[in-house]
Motif scaffolding. Sequence first.
Motif, PDB file in Angstrom:
ATOM      1  N   TYR A 152      40.653  -6.342 -23.745  1.00 43.17           N
ATOM      2  CA  TYR A 152      39.720  -5.454 -24.137  1.00 43.17           C
ATOM      3  C   TYR A 152      38.822  -4.985 -22.892  1.00 43.17           C
ATOM      4  O   TYR A 152      38.683  -3.725 -23.000  1.00 43.17           O
ATOM      5  CB  TYR A 152      38.990  -6.020 -25.217  1.00 43.17           C
ATOM      6  N   LEU A 153      38.264  -5.655 -22.024  1.00 42.88           N
ATOM      7  CA  LEU A 153      37.418  -5.226 -21.061  1.00 42.88           C
ATOM      8  C   LEU A 153      37.940  -4.083 -20.256  1.00 42.88           C
ATOM      9  O   LEU A 153      37.530  -3.249 -19.923  1.00 42.88           O
ATOM     10  CB  LEU A 153      36.975  -6.594 -20.235  1.00 42.88           C
ATOM     11  N   VAL A 154      39.432  -4.528 -19.870  1.00 43.05           N
ATOM     12  CA  VAL A 154      39.949  -3.357 -18.939  1.00 43.05           C
ATOM     13  C   VAL A 154      40.510  -2.490 -19.697  1.00 43.05           C
ATOM     14  O   VAL A 154      40.166  -1.260 -19.145  1.00 43.05           O
ATOM     15  CB  VAL A 154      41.305  -4.068 -18.545  1.00 43.05           C
ATOM     16  N   SER A 155      40.650  -2.359 -21.214  1.00 53.21           N
ATOM     17  CA  SER A 155      41.186  -1.114 -21.644  1.00 53.21           C
ATOM     18  C   SER A 155      39.705  -0.432 -21.822  1.00 53.21           C
ATOM     19  O   SER A 155      39.958   1.008 -21.563  1.00 53.21           O
ATOM     20  CB  SER A 155      41.530  -1.812 -23.253  1.00 53.21           C
ATOM     21  N   ARG A 156      38.568  -1.069 -22.119  1.00 57.19           N
ATOM     22  CA  ARG A 156      37.323  -0.230 -22.220  1.00 57.19           C
ATOM     23  C   ARG A 156      37.131   0.422 -20.918  1.00 57.19           C
ATOM     24  O   ARG A 156      36.400   1.613 -20.934  1.00 57.19           O
ATOM     25  CB  ARG A 156      36.244  -1.173 -22.586  1.00 57.19           C
ATOM     26  N   ALA A 157      37.329  -0.279 -19.866  1.00 59.87           N
ATOM     27  CA  ALA A 157      37.074   0.235 -18.440  1.00 59.87           C
ATOM     28  C   ALA A 157      37.794   1.564 -18.316  1.00 59.87           C
ATOM     29  O   ALA A 157      37.457   2.465 -17.496  1.00 59.87           O
ATOM     30  CB  ALA A 157      37.396  -0.861 -17.264  1.00 59.87           C
ATOM     31  N   THR A 158      38.834   1.761 -18.679  1.00 62.69           N
ATOM     32  CA  THR A 158      39.746   2.751 -18.696  1.00 62.69           C
ATOM     33  C   THR A 158      39.258   4.011 -19.439  1.00 62.69           C
ATOM     34  O   THR A 158      39.681   5.170 -19.195  1.00 62.69           O
ATOM     35  CB  THR A 158      41.086   2.681 -19.226  1.00 62.69           C
ATOM     36  N   GLY A 159      38.586   3.685 -20.375  1.00 61.83           N
ATOM     37  CA  GLY A 159      38.254   4.770 -21.514  1.00 61.83           C
ATOM     38  C   GLY A 159      39.080   5.388 -22.313  1.00 61.83           C
ATOM     39  O   GLY A 159      38.736   6.049 -23.188  1.00 61.83           O
ATOM     40  N   LEU A 167      39.405   2.918 -11.345  1.00 65.98           N
ATOM     41  CA  LEU A 167      39.594   1.343 -12.262  1.00 65.98           C
ATOM     42  C   LEU A 167      39.610   0.291 -10.950  1.00 65.98           C
ATOM     43  O   LEU A 167      39.001  -0.917 -11.047  1.00 65.98           O
ATOM     44  CB  LEU A 167      40.745   0.911 -12.948  1.00 65.98           C
ATOM     45  N   ALA A 168      40.341   0.581  -9.980  1.00 68.33           N
ATOM     46  CA  ALA A 168      40.072  -0.209  -8.554  1.00 68.33           C
ATOM     47  C   ALA A 168      38.671  -0.519  -8.224  1.00 68.33           C
ATOM     48  O   ALA A 168      38.513  -1.722  -7.829  1.00 68.33           O
ATOM     49  CB  ALA A 168      40.899   0.322  -7.423  1.00 68.33           C
ATOM     50  N   GLY A 169      37.897   0.550  -8.452  1.00 66.82           N
ATOM     51  CA  GLY A 169      36.368   0.126  -7.933  1.00 66.82           C
ATOM     52  C   GLY A 169      35.914  -0.673  -8.929  1.00 66.82           C
ATOM     53  O   GLY A 169      34.660  -1.590  -8.500  1.00 66.82           O
ATOM     54  N   GLN A 170      36.118  -0.492 -10.044  1.00 69.50           N
ATOM     55  CA  GLN A 170      35.394  -1.195 -11.082  1.00 69.50           C
ATOM     56  C   GLN A 170      35.770  -2.804 -11.137  1.00 69.50           C
ATOM     57  O   GLN A 170      35.027  -3.640 -11.215  1.00 69.50           O
ATOM     58  CB  GLN A 170      35.829  -0.751 -12.615  1.00 69.50           C
ATOM     59  N   VAL A 171      36.977  -3.006 -10.847  1.00 67.86           N
ATOM     60  CA  VAL A 171      37.336  -4.398 -10.465  1.00 67.86           C
ATOM     61  C   VAL A 171      36.674  -5.260  -9.537  1.00 67.86           C
ATOM     62  O   VAL A 171      36.370  -6.327  -9.702  1.00 67.86           O
ATOM     63  CB  VAL A 171      38.983  -4.565 -10.476  1.00 67.86           C
ATOM     64  N   THR A 172      36.521  -4.353  -8.458  1.00 65.82           N
ATOM     65  CA  THR A 172      35.765  -5.169  -7.351  1.00 65.82           C
ATOM     66  C   THR A 172      33.996  -5.335  -7.646  1.00 65.82           C
ATOM     67  O   THR A 172      33.289  -5.800  -6.713  1.00 65.82           O
ATOM     68  CB  THR A 172      35.931  -4.694  -6.128  1.00 65.82           C
ATOM     69  N   GLY A 173      33.687  -4.721  -8.881  1.00 63.81           N
ATOM     70  CA  GLY A 173      32.100  -4.484  -9.082  1.00 63.81           C
ATOM     71  C   GLY A 173      31.928  -5.186 -10.417  1.00 63.81           C
ATOM     72  O   GLY A 173      32.544  -6.404 -10.764  1.00 63.81           O
TER      73      GLY A 173
END
Length: 272
Positions: free
Chosen positions: A78-85, A220-226
């Motif tokens: 869910y968290l990854v899905s939410r991050a994609t928008g 998304l790549a940037g969000q995973v490192t943040g």
Amino acid sequence: MTSSELRPCQDERAALRLLHDGELDLEGRLVDASNTTLRGIITLDGVTARCVYKPVRGERPLWDFPDGTLAGREVAAYLVSRATGWDLVPPTVLRDGPFGPGSCQLWIDEPEETEPLVGFVPADAVPPRWFPIAAARDDDGAVYALAHADDPRLARLAVLDAVINNADRKGGHVLVGPDDRIYGVDHGVSFHVEEKLRTVLWGWAGRQLPPDVAELLDGLAGQVTGALGDELAEHLTVSEVAALAARIERLRAAGTFPQPSQEWPAIPWPPI
């Protein structure tokens, strides 16, 4: 229900608060699920919704997923899905419940008239703009095709599955909600550090990723490192988060939808 009922398209923050803090009353068990999966009604401040509660204590041990919990992976998806928008996974939280900690996800009701986007169809009558994925025969020997629609909403779900390394994208795990949005459910066997993608959504295999998807993967790549990586670390191992980042980078570099593996079954069983 006498109180107002929350729909999945309503305010996400309100849905998360309801799922996390609401009073959970169980209705029954989904008997076809391989792990304990319970449907319930959750209520908070006069608002109700149905939900799916999967307690950790009801999880069957999996030799190839020795770390973490299936419930944690449900929340991570869910968290990854939410991050994609794209909001392809219904709101999901980890909370305490009648049988202890577990994932709690908003229930998606499919309208009765909804036509499935994935299924078995006669091999000589595959609908236009559908992809045949695999061949099958029924008990009488009639030939069928496992197929899915060439639908951009499904293509996004295929990308999400590649990102989270979903090992169990069955056709029955693809829902069309009353708001005509696509939802993916059942992500407990995702995020493995080894490649385990098993899905019925292979129709775009090897094709170029749409430009908006390539751009999204960059973000998304940037969000995973943040901040996203910090959230995921509450539910996944350090190695699983690192593997997620590596998969995103590989997708970005390839610029195409992944191809089925030749080393393990590429389609889950049963497929629907």
